[in-house]
Design a protein around this motif. Structure first.
Motif: not given
Length: 331
Positions: A279-292, A307-320
């Protein structure tokens, strides 16, 4: 800290990506004209169907502590196989089955078989031959994409059979059937991961493969099944991609692998294995689609997306890492 506060904090940590999705949708709806409408939200779900399905298989393997870089190329090969057989223009052979509805299960089974075979090949080399999953699946990413170019000659197949294309046209409650297929896949595999021994064993293997083996769990079998499932699910993504584009091209799906990794990481799946939910993965997919979708509505260059996707991945790793610190303090 009292039990209620601890429980509330645990809930927020477990569903943080959903809160992020809601926050992003609210912000976009306020500041971007014409964003807040049912048609836009339906488009977000529809646009995420192929990427969402592909992310499921990738997440299974990563949760099990391994890697599968081949899913993008597997999807392309499955789409090209279906396109060559059931398209009527370009390099399509225009194969007809009677009754026509038979083309749906036949094309779907063909796509699943193509993906499953490549997944089994990857799994065998990783599990039985003890080769690096990163190297094996990277090699598969290259040679499978090369195979797509070989069998297509760099040309495209167009005009998919109407009986198959119907899934991309027919709508149910405002969404095409392809989107409902993606949603159904998330529901089914989420239940498998949460409620079955196989799902629990994958999480255990990703957390500590040696300890899981010593506990009497058949690690090798489960890992091979995970790779086969990842390949078959990528094949399903390819089938959906062929439906969405009404055919297949030699470069079909290029870039999906990066987006799938982004969705999986943003969705809370740890690249170290043993942590994450679908379910978290699906939320991640929807988040990317919403940004696009927001980028398209604002008329920004497509380069902003990466650029935004890359920053989101970096933010997700830091958040984890931040979440892990909080969990250690709660323990």
């Amino acid at each position: 800290m009292n039990p209620r506060t601890r429980q509330a904090l645990e809930f927020v940590l477990d569903n943080l990506v959903w809160f992020m999705l809601v926050f992003v949708l609210v912000v976009f709806s306020i500041f971007i004209p014409n964003y807040f409408q049912l048609g836009i939200f339906a488009n977000i779900i529809e646009a995420s169907s192929v990427l969402g399905v592909m992310s499921i298989g990738l997440a299974l393997v990563i949760i099990a502590g391994h890697m599968d870089l081949s899913v993008e190329s597997v999807a392309a090969l499955s789409a090209m196989t279906v396109g060559i057989l059931f398209c009527s223009s370009g390099i399509g052979l225009g194969v007809q089955l009677h009754p026509e509805w038979l083309m749906v299960p036949v094309s779907l089974l063909l796509a699943l078989a193509v993906g499953g075979l490549i997944g089994a090949f990857n799994g065998f080399l990783v599990v039985k031959v003890r080769m690096s999953a990163f190297i094996i699946t990277l090699a598969s990413y290259i040679w499978v994409r090369g195979l797509v170019l070989v069998i297509s000659g760099g040309r495209s197949a167009q005009d998919l059979a109407p009986a198959i294309r119907w899934f991309g046209i027919q709508r149910l409650i405002g969404l095409p059937l392809t989107a409902w297929i993606a949603i159904a896949c998330f529901v089914v595999f989420s239940l498998i991961m949460a409620k079955t021994p196989f799902g629990r064993h994958l999480v255990m293997i990703g957390g500590n493969e040696t300890a899981t083996f010593r506990a009497g769990i058949r690690v090798n079998r489960n890992l091979i099944i995970a790779f086969v499932l990842a390949g078959a699910i990528a094949g399903l993504a390819g089938w959906l991609l062929a439906i969405r584009t009404s055919g297949a091209t030699a470069n079909l799906g290029v870039g999906l692998l990066f987006n799938a990794f982004a969705a999986v990481v943003i969705g809370g799946v740890s690249l170290k294995g043993g942590v994450g939910t679908l379910p978290g993965v699906y939320a991640g997919v929807l988040l990317l689609s919403a940004i696009n979708t927001a980028i398209n509505l604002m008329g920004l260059p497509a380069n902003f997306t990466q650029v935004i996707h890359g920053l989101l991945v970096l933010a997700a790793v830091l958040l984890d890492a931040f979440k892990q610190t909080i969990r250690q303090r709660l323990a």
